[in-house]
Design a protein around this motif. Structure first.
Motif, short mmCIF file in Angstrom:
data_model
loop_
_atom_site.label_atom_id
_atom_site.label_comp_id
_atom_site.label_asym_id
_atom_site.label_seq_id
_atom_site.Cartn_x
_atom_site.Cartn_y
_atom_site.Cartn_z
N LEU A 157 10.26 57.03 82.87
CA LEU A 157 9.50 55.64 83.13
C LEU A 157 9.93 55.54 84.66
CD1 LEU A 157 8.62 52.53 81.34
CD2 LEU A 157 9.27 52.48 83.61
N PRO A 158 11.18 55.82 85.42
CA PRO A 158 11.49 55.41 86.56
C PRO A 158 10.99 56.31 87.50
CG PRO A 158 13.50 55.37 85.38
CD PRO A 158 12.28 56.03 84.60
N ARG A 159 10.24 57.41 87.19
CA ARG A 159 9.72 58.51 87.91
C ARG A 159 10.83 59.23 88.52
NH1 ARG A 159 4.04 56.45 90.74
NH2 ARG A 159 2.89 56.95 88.87
N PRO A 160 11.93 59.94 87.96
CA PRO A 160 12.85 60.47 88.45
C PRO A 160 12.55 61.79 88.86
CG PRO A 160 12.92 60.99 86.12
CD PRO A 160 11.70 59.94 86.37
N ARG B 175 23.12 54.93 90.01
CA ARG B 175 22.73 56.23 90.29
C ARG B 175 21.35 56.62 89.80
NH1 ARG B 175 28.46 59.36 88.87
NH2 ARG B 175 29.65 57.79 89.82
N ILE B 176 20.69 55.70 88.98
CA ILE B 176 19.39 55.69 88.36
C ILE B 176 18.43 55.57 89.68
CG2 ILE B 176 19.28 53.34 87.44
CD1 ILE B 176 17.28 54.18 85.43
N ARG B 177 18.88 54.61 90.31
CA ARG B 177 18.20 54.20 91.73
C ARG B 177 17.99 55.36 92.68
NH1 ARG B 177 20.62 49.71 89.57
NH2 ARG B 177 19.31 48.32 88.78
N SER B 178 18.91 56.37 92.49
CA SER B 178 18.81 57.40 93.34
C SER B 178 17.57 58.65 92.86
CB SER B 178 19.85 58.44 93.32
OG SER B 178 21.07 57.47 93.62
N MET C 281 5.55 68.14 84.92
CA MET C 281 5.26 66.71 85.39
C MET C 281 6.21 66.82 86.84
SD MET C 281 5.85 64.37 82.32
CE MET C 281 5.07 64.66 80.94
N GLY C 282 6.72 68.08 87.25
CA GLY C 282 7.37 67.96 88.44
C GLY C 282 8.78 67.54 88.53
N VAL C 283 9.34 67.45 87.00
CA VAL C 283 10.66 66.93 86.98
C VAL C 283 11.77 68.03 86.70
CG1 VAL C 283 12.11 65.32 85.61
CG2 VAL C 283 9.63 64.63 86.14
N ALA C 284 12.72 68.03 87.60
CA ALA C 284 14.03 69.12 87.09
C ALA C 284 14.67 68.63 85.92
CB ALA C 284 14.65 69.33 88.23
N GLN D 250 11.37 60.85 71.68
CA GLN D 250 10.07 60.46 72.43
C GLN D 250 10.40 59.42 73.11
OE1 GLN D 250 6.18 60.96 71.38
NE2 GLN D 250 6.69 62.40 69.67
N LEU D 251 11.09 58.30 72.60
CA LEU D 251 11.44 57.21 73.46
C LEU D 251 12.42 57.29 74.43
CD1 LEU D 251 10.90 53.97 73.87
CD2 LEU D 251 12.65 53.67 71.71
N ALA D 252 13.36 58.16 74.04
CA ALA D 252 14.29 58.36 74.88
C ALA D 252 13.81 59.05 76.03
CB ALA D 252 15.44 59.09 74.36
N PHE D 253 12.90 60.11 75.86
CA PHE D 253 12.27 60.77 77.14
C PHE D 253 11.42 59.80 77.76
CE2 PHE D 253 12.18 65.45 75.54
CZ PHE D 253 13.56 65.46 75.55
N ALA D 254 10.61 58.94 77.13
CA ALA D 254 10.04 58.07 78.02
C ALA D 254 10.63 57.07 78.57
CB ALA D 254 9.21 57.06 77.09
#
Lengths: 247, 241
Positions: B148-151, B75-78, B181-184, B140-144
């Motif tokens: 990182l995969p640009r979701p 699912r992360i790859r979607s 950053m354009g992330v929902a 912050q680490l959890a958010f990073a």
């Protein structure tokens, strides 16, 4: 480990007298058997409690031991090594075989730690051990990581069996006699810590041999377990173990 | 444009569903908050979408892909990532290893450097084991890890859980930054009034069903409903209080 030692004995009897070839054959066989039990038993137990896995492991140990006994009987065997003269280190005489065993164990240890800490597969293994759900949602494919893990487990067990067989008589109880001691060493070092397991095994082993001098070989195990109890009373999580909060 | 469409979602651990017949939509680049009483099933919705529950029915379509038919690890790859409530980093690994691993999995090893630029405190603590980080650093680490995969979409399960009020403010600022950053963001939050104040839209769950939905302002404006499901409005502190 027992299977590894017996495979080495069989390899020397039927194929080649070389210890190296015997060790390689032992590792191939234990990898195959390890994968067989992973697919047959442990893959189906994914997500079950640690107790279920532990009981299954002990059950499998019985199956392997009885199968060996069925084919090889209770006779004692030896892994043949070339006869060599002991090396003298300032009065301390050490057999080359002993040093080869220590060197092979060290190489295996360095290999295992390098794999765990320096490769992507190793990092995935550590992540899976840390938090399975988080690993899955992070995109780690558990099945492929577990496949590599079981192959490595088999290879290291095979090698350990051969190294043990070089120093001990090969009998069906070879590995089983060490099982309680290995559990104790892992608990002493701290469950979940590979470095802790190594330190625990060293302390436990040295404590046992030292105890032989003080109370005699029959009681050495008692003194070693007193060391274990003392450490756990002072540090219940083991030497390098972490206290895990349960919610 | 909607990126996640959840329809008739029912999910739970056993025979009984914890949430049933949930319909939800998340549009591109918006913050959506799921609020509600304790045990309403808020986190269950996120876990169902990420494939962490044994019993899930219905549909969750993300960018044209039916998520519920995919293995969890795919699912992360979607383009969807998930930050669980508490155990959201690998505690036995260092900050660097946590990010390095995420970069290796999603094929973006250069993302580690980007995350260190985005979260400078993580760069300073790169060699520290994640279990030793403070609550704020850990978030912050959890958010990073999630970024990182640009979701396209991040699911956040109670990002303010176990944080002090001061740190909660910081974490909510980070959530707002995700939008820039354009992330929902689809977020479950116990401090619902604070979260809805900066959310584009919200859903209120009670006993496993959606009882109210609307824009953040609308939900907070409905005083009677807000008091019922979001708790009393915090009273301003007076000098003699």
């Amino acid at each position: 480990m027992t299977l590894g030692a017996y495979t080495a004995v069989a390899s020397q009897a039927f194929f080649s007298g070389s210890v190296l070839i015997a060790a390689l054959n032992a590792m191939v066989v234990t990898v195959a058997v390890s994968l067989f039990f992973y697919f047959w038993v442990f893959r189906r137990l994914t997500g079950r409690s640690h107790i279920s896995l532990l009981i299954s492991s002990i059950g499998i140990a019985f199956v392997v031991r009885c199968t060996i006994t069925f084919f090889a009987g209770y006779d004692q065997y030896m892994i043949q090594t070339p006869i060599t003269r002991a090396w003298n280190f300032g009065g301390v005489r050490i057999l080359p075989t002993d040093l080869y065993v220590v060197a092979a164990a060290l190489v295996a240890l360095i290999g295992a730690f390098s794999l765990l800490h320096l490769t992507p597969t190793g990092r995935k293994m550590r992540a899976l051990a840390d938090n399975g759900d988080l690993a899955a949602t992070s995109g780690i494919r558990e099945k492929s990581v577990m496949l590599v893990l079981w192959m490595l487990t088999g290879a290291f067990c095979g090698l350990a069996g051969v190294l043990l067989g070089l120093k001990a008589v090969v009998v069906p109880e070879l590995g089983f006699e060490l099982l309680i001691l290995m559990f104790a060493a892992v608990i002493l070092g701290g469950i979940g810590s590979p470095v802790g397991a190594v330190i625990g095994a060293l302390i436990f082993g040295i404590a046992q041999e030292w105890a032989s001098l003080l109370v005699g070989p029959p009681y050495k195990i008692v003194l070693a377990f007193i060391v274990l109890l003392t450490v756990l009373l002072l540090r219940p999580q083991g030497i390098l173990g972490r206290i895990v909060a349960v919610r | 444009m909607s990126i996640l469409t959840i329809k008739n979602l029912s999910a739970g651990y056993s025979e009984t569903y914890i949430v049933s017949n949930i319909d939800m939509v998340v549009h591109e680049n918006e913050i959506v908050t799921i609020a509600g009483t304790n045990g309403a099933g808020k986190s269950t919705v996120l876990k169902a979408v990420m494939g962490l529950l044994p019993r899930v029915e219905g549909s969750a379509v993300f960018l044209g892909t039916e998520l519920l038919r995919q293995p969890t690890e795919d699912r992360i790859r979607s383009g969807i990532t998930y930050v669980p409530q508490v155990a959201n980093v690998f505690g036995s690994m260092t900050v660097y290893e946590n990010l390095q691993l995420t970069g290796e999995i999603c094929g973006r090893p250069q993302g580690v450097r980007e995350m260190f630029e985005l979260f400078p405190v993580l760069a300073e603590r790169r060699g520290t084991y994640a279990e030793s980080l403070s609550g704020g650093e850990r978030q912050q680490l959890a958010f990073a890890r999630a970024l990182l995969p640009r979701p396209k979409l991040i699911l956040l399960d109670e990002p303010s859980a176990a944080l002090s009020p001061a740190l909660t403010g910081q974490v909510f600022e980070e959530v707002k930054r995700l939008k820039t950053m354009g992330v929902a963001v689809l977020m479950v939050e116990q401090r619902a009034r604070q979260a809805l104040a900066f959310s584009d839209r919200g859903y209120i769950l009670d006993a496993g069903k959606i009882v109210l939905s609307g824009t953040g302002a609308d939900l907070l404006g409905n005083e009677e409903m807000a008091e019922l499901y979001l708790g009393r409005h915090p009273q301003p502190q007076t000098a003699d209080a």
